[in-house]
Scaffold this motif. Structure first.
Motif, short mmCIF file in Angstrom:
data_model
loop_
_atom_site.label_atom_id
_atom_site.label_comp_id
_atom_site.label_asym_id
_atom_site.label_seq_id
_atom_site.Cartn_x
_atom_site.Cartn_y
_atom_site.Cartn_z
N MET A 115 51.92 -41.12 -34.62
CA MET A 115 52.01 -40.33 -33.39
C MET A 115 50.68 -40.41 -32.65
SD MET A 115 51.77 -36.31 -34.47
CE MET A 115 53.26 -36.38 -35.44
N TYR A 116 50.72 -40.03 -31.38
CA TYR A 116 49.51 -39.98 -30.56
C TYR A 116 49.24 -38.54 -30.15
CZ TYR A 116 49.51 -45.07 -30.03
OH TYR A 116 49.45 -46.42 -30.27
N ARG A 117 48.00 -38.30 -29.74
CA ARG A 117 47.61 -37.01 -29.19
C ARG A 117 47.43 -37.18 -27.68
NH1 ARG A 117 41.76 -34.94 -30.64
NH2 ARG A 117 41.36 -36.42 -28.97
N ILE A 118 47.69 -36.16 -26.93
CA ILE A 118 47.53 -36.25 -25.48
C ILE A 118 46.11 -36.71 -25.15
CG2 ILE A 118 49.27 -34.50 -24.96
CD1 ILE A 118 47.05 -32.47 -24.57
N ASN A 119 46.01 -37.54 -24.11
CA ASN A 119 44.74 -38.08 -23.60
C ASN A 119 44.11 -39.11 -24.53
OD1 ASN A 119 44.91 -36.47 -21.32
ND2 ASN A 119 43.79 -34.76 -22.28
N ASP A 120 44.83 -39.57 -25.55
CA ASP A 120 44.32 -40.67 -26.37
C ASP A 120 44.30 -41.96 -25.55
OD1 ASP A 120 43.72 -39.40 -28.69
OD2 ASP A 120 45.59 -39.90 -29.72
N ASP A 121 43.35 -42.83 -25.82
CA ASP A 121 43.32 -44.18 -25.24
C ASP A 121 44.05 -45.12 -26.20
OD1 ASP A 121 41.77 -43.65 -22.88
OD2 ASP A 121 40.01 -43.41 -24.16
N LEU A 122 45.03 -45.85 -25.67
CA LEU A 122 45.80 -46.73 -26.53
C LEU A 122 45.90 -48.12 -25.92
CD1 LEU A 122 48.94 -47.28 -25.35
CD2 LEU A 122 49.17 -44.89 -25.95
N GLU A 123 46.29 -49.07 -26.76
CA GLU A 123 46.49 -50.45 -26.34
C GLU A 123 47.88 -50.91 -26.79
OE1 GLU A 123 43.29 -52.68 -28.00
OE2 GLU A 123 41.74 -51.67 -26.82
N TYR A 124 48.54 -51.68 -25.92
CA TYR A 124 49.89 -52.16 -26.19
C TYR A 124 49.90 -53.67 -26.03
CZ TYR A 124 54.96 -52.88 -25.66
OH TYR A 124 56.24 -53.31 -25.79
N THR A 127 49.07 -58.01 -22.93
CA THR A 127 48.39 -56.79 -23.37
C THR A 127 48.12 -55.87 -22.18
OG1 THR A 127 46.21 -57.83 -23.10
CG2 THR A 127 47.24 -57.96 -25.29
N THR A 128 47.91 -54.60 -22.50
CA THR A 128 47.46 -53.62 -21.52
C THR A 128 46.89 -52.43 -22.28
OG1 THR A 128 48.05 -52.39 -19.52
CG2 THR A 128 49.60 -52.31 -21.35
N ALA A 129 46.17 -51.58 -21.56
CA ALA A 129 45.58 -50.37 -22.15
C ALA A 129 45.72 -49.24 -21.14
CB ALA A 129 44.11 -50.59 -22.50
N PHE A 130 45.98 -48.03 -21.65
CA PHE A 130 46.08 -46.88 -20.76
C PHE A 130 45.87 -45.61 -21.58
CE2 PHE A 130 50.37 -47.95 -22.14
CZ PHE A 130 50.88 -46.73 -22.57
N LYS A 131 45.76 -44.49 -20.87
CA LYS A 131 45.54 -43.19 -21.50
C LYS A 131 46.87 -42.46 -21.62
CE LYS A 131 41.82 -40.96 -20.37
NZ LYS A 131 41.08 -40.85 -21.66
#
Length: 440
Positions: free
Chosen positions: A313-322, A366-370
């Motif tokens: 799971m993720y936490r709000i405002n985490d920075d992630l990459e897909y 690839t991409t990255a977002f918050k």
């Protein structure tokens, strides 16, 4: 009734285990390694259309020719399809033989298999009904043919201008190949219409604005039902399950005579030594049988920035990459697919984040977002649909939680006015108390 002996049952099972059951649809590793059933009205078509069949066989297809009314005809056995593609070159068949019928052909396509259907002026109600179920409608007049007095093929005999030279091709290199078709395509047969509201059906070869559909042997007493560029000579369909269909009203378009014949379009001084038929039917058959435009996506992955393991799971405002890898089948191998319009959605009821993926031109996107400041159950969604390509639908579900009680900042900048209000109230109360107790 006596029970069969165990030895007899064992013998039957042993024989059944030796019967090879072909796999359905195309394999993930070799989409074009398939068997094709060719149904004809007359086996003489094997020789009159041999160039087209030789083109398929040279590309590795195993063709099985049968008469359309063969009483032993079957495309499915023991719940498995015996063929992966169907070519119907039997326009006059009134009823298929064996277990094959209209429903079986439609189920074949619904199962993800491909179909080529060619008709002519002798098209039966069965063939017309198959075409209708696939999204196109042939002219209701059984004697009607496409006539064009401006874009006909010049010949020694003037004729009735039913031999058309058409060069109005679909503008798609993935369907018709990179090499431009220079010569017009010879067409003689019946026209059909496509529903403009149906986005799954595309006109691959259209008639000219001066064309119309009518009986060439009868006087035209009423306006024709099909006219101009609305007449489709050849149409392609890509179903939502990525099955592909080619429908044309000219059986002769695939014949050796048309493939080898020279062509000169009326009004043009250029005479081509060879028509565009061979290139057209070869290239479009490559698309129909998934030699082009077939995509696959592998290694879908997401993780927090700076980490490699995929979290639960993720936490709000985490920075992630897909990231995801996308490849296209070239007919012999998987090649990196390069495009700039692949997007991913971070979705919960509606997309909260929509990002265009960047590619390294080696298949990796690839991409990255918050992560948005909203908790709940989200999905990574890639819904990729592009003209001529198989659609991709990728989803991965992931929950997003809020901050825990001990993860908040002790002092929040935006709350400073409230802090100030609290301390000023305490100070004012202290001053009021002192003033009240020690002053008269």
């Amino acid at each position: 009734m006596a029970k069969p002996s165990p030895h007899l049952l064992f013998a039957i099972l042993s024989i059944a285990s030796l019967i090879p059951l072909p796999t359905g649809a195309f394999s993930a590793d070799r989409p074009t390694d398939r068997r094709i059933l060719v149904l004809v009205d007359d086996l003489s078509i094997r020789s009159s259309h041999s160039r087209f069949f030789s083109s398929l066989q040279s590309r590795g297809y195993d063709l099985d020719f049968k008469l359309a009314d063969d009483p032993a005809l079957a495309i499915r056995r023991y719940g498995q399809y015996l063929y992966d593609g169907l070519v119907l070159l039997s326009p006059s068949v009134q009823r298929f033989g064996g277990s094959l019928d209209l429903a079986a052909v439609l189920d074949f396509v619904d199962a993800g298999h491909d179909l080529i259907l060619a008709a002519d002026s002798s098209a039966s109600d069965l063939i017309r009904e198959i075409a209708t179920e696939c999204g196109v409608d042939f002219d209701e007049d059984p004697a009607a043919m496409v006539i064009d007095h401006t874009s006909y093929a010049v010949s020694e005999t003037e004729g009735d201008h039913t031999l058309i030279a058409s060069d109005d091709f679909i503008k798609s290199t993935v369907i018709l190949g990179e090499k431009k078709i220079e010569a017009p395509v010879l067409f003689q047969g019946i026209g059909h219409s496509v529903n403009a509201a149906n986005s799954l059906v595309l006109k691959a070869l259209s008639a000219s604005p001066a064309a119309y559909s009518a009986n060439p042997r009868a006087k035209l007493s009423s306006p024709p039902s099909l006219t101009g560029s609305s007449i489709s000579l050849a149409s392609v369909v890509q179903a939502r399950n990525n099955a592909r269909v080619l429908i044309t009203g000219s059986l002769a378009m695939f014949s050796n005579r048309f493939l080898k014949s020279g062509v000169q379009k009326a009004g043009s001084s250029v005479k081509h030594e060879k028509s565009g038929n061979e290139q057209f039917v070869t290239e479009i058959s490559k698309w129909v049988f998934h030699e082009r435009g077939h995509l696959k996506a592998v290694n879908v992955h997401h993780h927090k920035a700076g980490e490699m393991n995929e979290p639960s799971m993720y936490r709000i405002n985490d920075d992630l990459e897909y990231s995801v890898e996308i490849y296209e089948w070239s007919g012999s191998s998987w090649e990196p697919y390069v495009a700039d319009d692949v997007q991913v959605q971070f979705y919960m009821m509606s997309p909260y984040v929509l990002k265009t993926l960047s590619t390294n031109e080696k298949g990796l996107y690839t991409t990255a977002f918050k992560v948005p400041d909203v908790y709940g159950v989200f999905q990574f969604k890639v819904e990729y649909q592009k003209l001529g390509y198989t659609s991709l639908s990728l989803t991965k579900q992931i929950p997003v939680r809020p901050f825990r009680h001990n993860e908040y900042d002790r002092f929040i900048t935006t709350a400073f006015p409230y802090y100030g209000a609290s301390f000023s109230t305490m100070a004012a109360f202290f001053i009021f108390t002192v003033a009240y107790l020690y002053t008269k």
